[in-house]
Design a protein around this motif. Structure first.
Motif, PDB file in Angstrom:
ATOM      1  N   THR A 157       4.100 -14.478  -6.484  1.00 26.20           N
ATOM      2  CA  THR A 157       3.029 -15.247  -5.860  1.00 26.20           C
ATOM      3  C   THR A 157       1.729 -14.457  -5.764  1.00 26.20           C
ATOM      4  O   THR A 157       0.693 -15.042  -5.477  1.00 26.20           O
ATOM      5  CB  THR A 157       3.451 -15.702  -4.447  1.00 26.20           C
ATOM      6  N   LEU A 158       1.766 -13.164  -5.969  1.00 25.70           N
ATOM      7  CA  LEU A 158       0.550 -12.367  -5.882  1.00 25.70           C
ATOM      8  C   LEU A 158      -0.317 -12.587  -7.112  1.00 25.70           C
ATOM      9  O   LEU A 158       0.179 -12.548  -8.240  1.00 25.70           O
ATOM     10  CB  LEU A 158       0.890 -10.876  -5.767  1.00 25.70           C
ATOM     11  N   PRO A 159      -1.632 -12.802  -6.927  1.00 21.95           N
ATOM     12  CA  PRO A 159      -2.512 -12.913  -8.093  1.00 21.95           C
ATOM     13  C   PRO A 159      -2.642 -11.576  -8.804  1.00 21.95           C
ATOM     14  O   PRO A 159      -2.266 -10.527  -8.266  1.00 21.95           O
ATOM     15  CB  PRO A 159      -3.848 -13.350  -7.473  1.00 21.95           C
ATOM     16  N   GLY A 160      -3.206 -11.610 -10.007  1.00 20.55           N
ATOM     17  CA  GLY A 160      -3.275 -10.404 -10.833  1.00 20.55           C
ATOM     18  C   GLY A 160      -3.975  -9.248 -10.165  1.00 20.55           C
ATOM     19  O   GLY A 160      -3.512  -8.104 -10.216  1.00 20.55           O
ATOM     20  N   ILE A 161      -5.110  -9.519  -9.490  1.00 19.09           N
ATOM     21  CA  ILE A 161      -5.863  -8.440  -8.856  1.00 19.09           C
ATOM     22  C   ILE A 161      -5.069  -7.808  -7.721  1.00 19.09           C
ATOM     23  O   ILE A 161      -5.122  -6.604  -7.496  1.00 19.09           O
ATOM     24  CB  ILE A 161      -7.234  -8.951  -8.368  1.00 19.09           C
ATOM     25  N   ALA A 162      -4.279  -8.634  -7.011  1.00 22.55           N
ATOM     26  CA  ALA A 162      -3.451  -8.111  -5.928  1.00 22.55           C
ATOM     27  C   ALA A 162      -2.346  -7.220  -6.487  1.00 22.55           C
ATOM     28  O   ALA A 162      -2.037  -6.158  -5.932  1.00 22.55           O
ATOM     29  CB  ALA A 162      -2.850  -9.262  -5.131  1.00 22.55           C
ATOM     30  N   ARG A 163      -1.739  -7.645  -7.583  1.00 21.80           N
ATOM     31  CA  ARG A 163      -0.687  -6.821  -8.203  1.00 21.80           C
ATOM     32  C   ARG A 163      -1.232  -5.474  -8.652  1.00 21.80           C
ATOM     33  O   ARG A 163      -0.586  -4.444  -8.501  1.00 21.80           O
ATOM     34  CB  ARG A 163      -0.079  -7.569  -9.400  1.00 21.80           C
ATOM     35  N   LYS A 164      -2.467  -5.484  -9.197  1.00 26.83           N
ATOM     36  CA  LYS A 164      -3.071  -4.225  -9.637  1.00 26.83           C
ATOM     37  C   LYS A 164      -3.305  -3.281  -8.456  1.00 26.83           C
ATOM     38  O   LYS A 164      -3.093  -2.067  -8.554  1.00 26.83           O
ATOM     39  CB  LYS A 164      -4.395  -4.514 -10.345  1.00 26.83           C
ATOM     40  N   MET A 165      -3.746  -3.841  -7.321  1.00 22.57           N
ATOM     41  CA  MET A 165      -3.965  -3.011  -6.133  1.00 22.57           C
ATOM     42  C   MET A 165      -2.658  -2.408  -5.632  1.00 22.57           C
ATOM     43  O   MET A 165      -2.605  -1.255  -5.200  1.00 22.57           O
ATOM     44  CB  MET A 165      -4.630  -3.835  -5.029  1.00 22.57           C
ATOM     45  N   VAL A 166      -1.586  -3.215  -5.680  1.00 21.93           N
ATOM     46  CA  VAL A 166      -0.264  -2.725  -5.259  1.00 21.93           C
ATOM     47  C   VAL A 166       0.226  -1.661  -6.231  1.00 21.93           C
ATOM     48  O   VAL A 166       0.723  -0.596  -5.820  1.00 21.93           O
ATOM     49  CB  VAL A 166       0.738  -3.889  -5.162  1.00 21.93           C
ATOM     50  N   GLU A 167       0.084  -1.910  -7.534  1.00 24.18           N
ATOM     51  CA  GLU A 167       0.559  -0.963  -8.545  1.00 24.18           C
ATOM     52  C   GLU A 167      -0.162   0.372  -8.462  1.00 24.18           C
ATOM     53  O   GLU A 167       0.427   1.419  -8.708  1.00 24.18           O
ATOM     54  CB  GLU A 167       0.374  -1.565  -9.948  1.00 24.18           C
ATOM     55  N   ARG A 168      -1.446   0.346  -8.109  1.00 23.74           N
ATOM     56  CA  ARG A 168      -2.220   1.593  -8.015  1.00 23.74           C
ATOM     57  C   ARG A 168      -2.070   2.286  -6.665  1.00 23.74           C
ATOM     58  O   ARG A 168      -2.674   3.331  -6.433  1.00 23.74           O
ATOM     59  CB  ARG A 168      -3.696   1.305  -8.279  1.00 23.74           C
ATOM     60  N   GLY A 169      -1.315   1.688  -5.774  1.00 22.55           N
ATOM     61  CA  GLY A 169      -1.035   2.326  -4.489  1.00 22.55           C
ATOM     62  C   GLY A 169      -2.102   2.128  -3.440  1.00 22.55           C
ATOM     63  O   GLY A 169      -2.062   2.772  -2.386  1.00 22.55           O
ATOM     64  N   PHE A 170      -3.070   1.229  -3.686  1.00 29.21           N
ATOM     65  CA  PHE A 170      -4.106   0.978  -2.681  1.00 29.21           C
ATOM     66  C   PHE A 170      -3.582   0.107  -1.551  1.00 29.21           C
ATOM     67  O   PHE A 170      -4.111   0.139  -0.437  1.00 29.21           O
ATOM     68  CB  PHE A 170      -5.312   0.305  -3.328  1.00 29.21           C
ATOM     69  N   LEU A 171      -2.561  -0.713  -1.848  1.00 28.09           N
ATOM     70  CA  LEU A 171      -1.989  -1.637  -0.867  1.00 28.09           C
ATOM     71  C   LEU A 171      -0.478  -1.625  -0.991  1.00 28.09           C
ATOM     72  O   LEU A 171       0.052  -1.482  -2.096  1.00 28.09           O
ATOM     73  CB  LEU A 171      -2.479  -3.074  -1.126  1.00 28.09           C
ATOM     74  N   SER A 172       0.192  -1.797   0.134  1.00 26.82           N
ATOM     75  CA  SER A 172       1.630  -2.064   0.078  1.00 26.82           C
ATOM     76  C   SER A 172       1.808  -3.550  -0.221  1.00 26.82           C
ATOM     77  O   SER A 172       0.893  -4.358  -0.044  1.00 26.82           O
ATOM     78  CB  SER A 172       2.291  -1.724   1.418  1.00 26.82           C
ATOM     79  N   GLU A 173       2.989  -3.910  -0.692  1.00 25.57           N
ATOM     80  CA  GLU A 173       3.221  -5.314  -1.017  1.00 25.57           C
ATOM     81  C   GLU A 173       3.119  -6.198   0.217  1.00 25.57           C
ATOM     82  O   GLU A 173       2.592  -7.309   0.165  1.00 25.57           O
ATOM     83  CB  GLU A 173       4.591  -5.488  -1.678  1.00 25.57           C
ATOM     84  N   SER A 174       3.590  -5.689   1.366  1.00 25.73           N
ATOM     85  CA  SER A 174       3.516  -6.492   2.591  1.00 25.73           C
ATOM     86  C   SER A 174       2.064  -6.703   3.016  1.00 25.73           C
ATOM     87  O   SER A 174       1.681  -7.781   3.460  1.00 25.73           O
ATOM     88  CB  SER A 174       4.313  -5.828   3.719  1.00 25.73           C
ATOM     89  N   ASP A 175       1.236  -5.646   2.861  1.00 25.68           N
ATOM     90  CA  ASP A 175      -0.187  -5.791   3.175  1.00 25.68           C
ATOM     91  C   ASP A 175      -0.842  -6.809   2.257  1.00 25.68           C
ATOM     92  O   ASP A 175      -1.649  -7.644   2.685  1.00 25.68           O
ATOM     93  CB  ASP A 175      -0.905  -4.447   3.036  1.00 25.68           C
ATOM     94  N   ALA A 176      -0.494  -6.749   0.963  1.00 25.74           N
ATOM     95  CA  ALA A 176      -1.074  -7.676  -0.008  1.00 25.74           C
ATOM     96  C   ALA A 176      -0.705  -9.118   0.319  1.00 25.74           C
ATOM     97  O   ALA A 176      -1.535 -10.027   0.207  1.00 25.74           O
ATOM     98  CB  ALA A 176      -0.610  -7.313  -1.416  1.00 25.74           C
ATOM     99  N   MET A 177       0.539  -9.319   0.746  1.00 26.04           N
ATOM    100  CA  MET A 177       0.968 -10.678   1.090  1.00 26.04           C
ATOM    101  C   MET A 177       0.211 -11.196   2.310  1.00 26.04           C
ATOM    102  O   MET A 177      -0.151 -12.376   2.375  1.00 26.04           O
ATOM    103  CB  MET A 177       2.481 -10.703   1.349  1.00 26.04           C
ATOM    104  N   LEU A 178      -0.050 -10.321   3.288  1.00 27.61           N
ATOM    105  CA  LEU A 178      -0.795 -10.737   4.480  1.00 27.61           C
ATOM    106  C   LEU A 178      -2.246 -11.067   4.115  1.00 27.61           C
ATOM    107  O   LEU A 178      -2.797 -12.070   4.584  1.00 27.61           O
ATOM    108  CB  LEU A 178      -0.771  -9.632   5.542  1.00 27.61           C
ATOM    109  N   VAL A 179      -2.853 -10.233   3.266  1.00 24.76           N
ATOM    110  CA  VAL A 179      -4.223 -10.505   2.833  1.00 24.76           C
ATOM    111  C   VAL A 179      -4.288 -11.843   2.097  1.00 24.76           C
ATOM    112  O   VAL A 179      -5.204 -12.648   2.301  1.00 24.76           O
ATOM    113  CB  VAL A 179      -4.750  -9.365   1.936  1.00 24.76           C
ATOM    114  N   LEU A 180      -3.289 -12.088   1.239  1.00 21.16           N
ATOM    115  CA  LEU A 180      -3.251 -13.343   0.493  1.00 21.16           C
ATOM    116  C   LEU A 180      -3.142 -14.536   1.437  1.00 21.16           C
ATOM    117  O   LEU A 180      -3.821 -15.554   1.272  1.00 21.16           O
ATOM    118  CB  LEU A 180      -2.075 -13.334  -0.487  1.00 21.16           C
ATOM    119  N   LYS A 181      -2.290 -14.398   2.453  1.00 16.14           N
ATOM    120  CA  LYS A 181      -2.119 -15.479   3.436  1.00 16.14           C
ATOM    121  C   LYS A 181      -3.426 -15.744   4.176  1.00 16.14           C
ATOM    122  O   LYS A 181      -3.845 -16.902   4.353  1.00 16.14           O
ATOM    123  CB  LYS A 181      -1.013 -15.095   4.428  1.00 16.14           C
TER     124      LYS A 181
END
Length: 575
Positions: free
Chosen positions: A12-36
């Motif tokens: 469910t994460l968009p591409g830019i969110a996945r890139k941030m998670v992959e590069r270690g800028f965000l945890s997956e849980s943080d990314a999901m909260l930002v997306l919400k």
């Protein structure tokens, strides 16, 4: 979270969110909260991550530029006087938050803050007939540049609207008590009044006013704006208009226009674009000659104010951060009404606002809406008091609590109990300085050992107006005046003090405000004095010996740096 749930979350994460998670800028849980949060506020993931200060703009923009294939550009390198802004209407620029920057042949390069907003690019392409090349820029710089270029109806003043005859179809004669009833349907189509009210709100926002006062008197009416903490006259509209103006604002705020005998509270929102809206808190009060209305302007952009931007010194900021990240305890912020206490509290809560923490606040009323924080409005008529709400919070597995104000012993004892039992508590008190806060708690009936075991930090603060950097000028003061103000004799030779002048870019020589702070941790020595029920003067002396700056000293330091004037510090730090 199970592997299946994690897999589903990644999908469910968009591409830019996945890139941030992959590069270690965000945890997956943080990314999901930002997306919400982004979905709930109708923003893109990229803009939401910047708005919540989750990731620095420089890093986020690099990822977004690579993901969308847009070049990056620093707006500071562009001479906007040469920019072809006339090719795109102000309405399109403000609606989409885009800005034409330069042309190369038939290509128009447009600064955008949201790379996913294809509709904006298409609209500009359609309106200009040119090939559009989007360029990714810092959203905050772009907003600031657009707001400085597009001034709402600046060529038309409130006085012009009255004098040019647009109000000619309104009966300006005084109305009797029986005639003052206004039908809402009639008012909605009363275009001159609508335009007048809209202009009041626009001017207040443009001038960075924090409050609008609409006041009826026996032979006149007055509208004033509070700008940088000081009230200024805006216009004196015709006496017969006051009831129509108040009624129009009541309709916008969903208040009862027929009720004039009791105070009322309401809210309204003015939306400028997809990414910017202003909230207004409205209060009416019956006075001798009619209803007075005060409108608090609540710019939601203040929630983006970082903790390092509120005006503390580096040492004060370090103390605040250290206290805020403690697993339990209490931070108290004190100062008079309008001294910025709420902003200081929310600046700390914003860095604590992560998926791992349950944060709840109770306020009277809630002024800043923050996604991720459970906020409750006090309703004393219904029995929803600070104490009742705080007790309920403690049964809801909290990590961080924010109590808008400690007003009585019951609320103080519940907050202290929470701080002693594994919760971080933020709250405010109305006292003049940090040492007197301790005395105030004791006078309320709080036992000294409870203060020592729960309170980590006390912050006293004031807001001072910033000198306009465009027109400030060097001031000259006699040495005895500077010494009496609190400067040291050895510093006078190198001291350069500025005073306000006034220009088109400011209000009477000032533009914006900053905080001056007294940040007092409860050290061992101060704790001993508290246990002995020492006087405010004794605690103040101990704090001074430990190198803690008073609000006065912090203000003088800002005077020495040319940030504010000596008169301004004198105004806000008088005993």
């Amino acid at each position: 979270m199970s592997e299946a749930e994690q897999a589903q979350g990644k999908e469910t994460l968009p591409g830019i969110a996945r890139k941030m998670v992959e590069r270690g800028f965000l945890s997956e849980s943080d990314a999901m909260l930002v997306l919400k949060n982004a979905r709930s506020e109708n923003r893109s993931f990229y803009l939401q991550s910047i708005t919540q200060n989750i990731i620095p703009v420089s890093q986020a923009s690099q990822i977004a530029a690579a993901e969308f294939g847009f070049p990056l550009l620093d707006l500071d390198s562009i001479n906007m006087q040469l920019a072809p802004t006339q090719l795109v209407s102000d309405k399109v620029i403000e609606k989409n938050r885009v800005l034409p920057l330069f042309m190369r042949g038939q290509k128009l390069f447009v600064g955008v803050s949201d790379p996913s907003n294809r509709a904006a690019i298409d609209e500009i392409k359609f309106s200009t007939g040119l090939r559009i090349k989007p360029v990714l820029v810092d959203p905050k710089k772009l907003d600031s540049m657009i707001d400085s270029m597009i001034e709402p109806d600046t060529d038309v003043t409130l006085s012009d609207i009255v004098e040019e005859g647009n109000l000619g179809d309104i009966d300006l004669t005084e109305e009797t008590e029986e005639q003052q009833g206004i039908d809402s349907a009639d008012l909605l189509i009363d275009a001159p009044i609508v335009r007048f009210v809209n202009k009041i709100l626009q001017d207040a926002i443009h001038k960075l006013a924090s409050d609008i006062h609409i006041e009826p008197y026996e032979r006149m009416t007055r509208i004033r704006f509070r700008i940088d903490g000081v009230l200024h006259d805006a216009i004196n509209p015709p006496l017969g208009l006051i009831h129509k103006i108040i009624a129009r604002l009541k309709i916008l705020s969903k208040l009862d226009i027929a009720e004039r005998r009791l105070p009322q509270d309401g809210r309204m929102k003015l939306t400028f674009s997809r990414n910017r809206s202003i909230d207004f808190r409205v209060n009416t009060m019956p006075t001798l000659f009619g209803e007075k209305m005060v409108i608090r302007v609540l710019d939601t952009s203040v929630t983006n104010l970082g903790i390092d931007m509120i005006g503390m010194t580096d040492s004060q900021l370090a103390l605040y951060r250290e206290a805020a990240f403690q697993p339990h305890g209490m931070i108290l912020v004190t100062g008079p009404t309008g001294s910025g206490k709420t902003i200081s509290l929310y600046s700390a809560l914003s860095i604590l606002n992560t998926p791992e923490r349950n944060i709840s606040s109770v306020e009277d009323p809630v002024e800043i809406n923050v996604s991720g924080i459970n906020q409750v409005n006090i309703n004393e008529k219904a029995g929803l008091t600070f104490a009742v709400t705080l007790r309920a919070f403690l049964r809801q597995d909290p990590d961080v609590l924010m109590v808008g104000e400690i007003r009585d012993l019951e609320t103080a004892e519940i907050a202290i109990k929470a701080a002693q039992t594994g919760h971080m508590v933020f709250s405010t008190l109305h006292t003049n300085d940090a040492p007197s806060t301790v005395t105030r708690l004791i006078n309320m009936g709080v036992a000294p050992f409870n203060i020592v075991s729960s309170v980590n930090l006390i912050i006293a603060q004031r807001l001072v107006r910033r000198l306009c950097e465009s027109c400030r000028r060097i001031a000259s003061y006699p040495e005895e005046v500077l010494l009496q103000a609190g400067f040291r004799e050895q510093d006078l030779d190198s001291l350069e003090i500025y005073e306000p002048s006034g220009c088109a870019a400011c209000t009477l020589g000032y533009r914006g405000r900053t905080g001056i702070f007294e940040v007092m941790p409860l050290s061992n020595r101060i704790s001993e004095l508290v246990m002995k029920r020492a006087s405010t003067l004794e605690i103040e002396q101990a704090a001074k010996e430990e190198g803690i700056l008073s609000t006065r000293d912090a203000g003088l330091a800002k005077v020495a740096r040319g940030i504010t004037s000596l008169e301004e510090v004198e105004r806000v730090t008088k005993d």
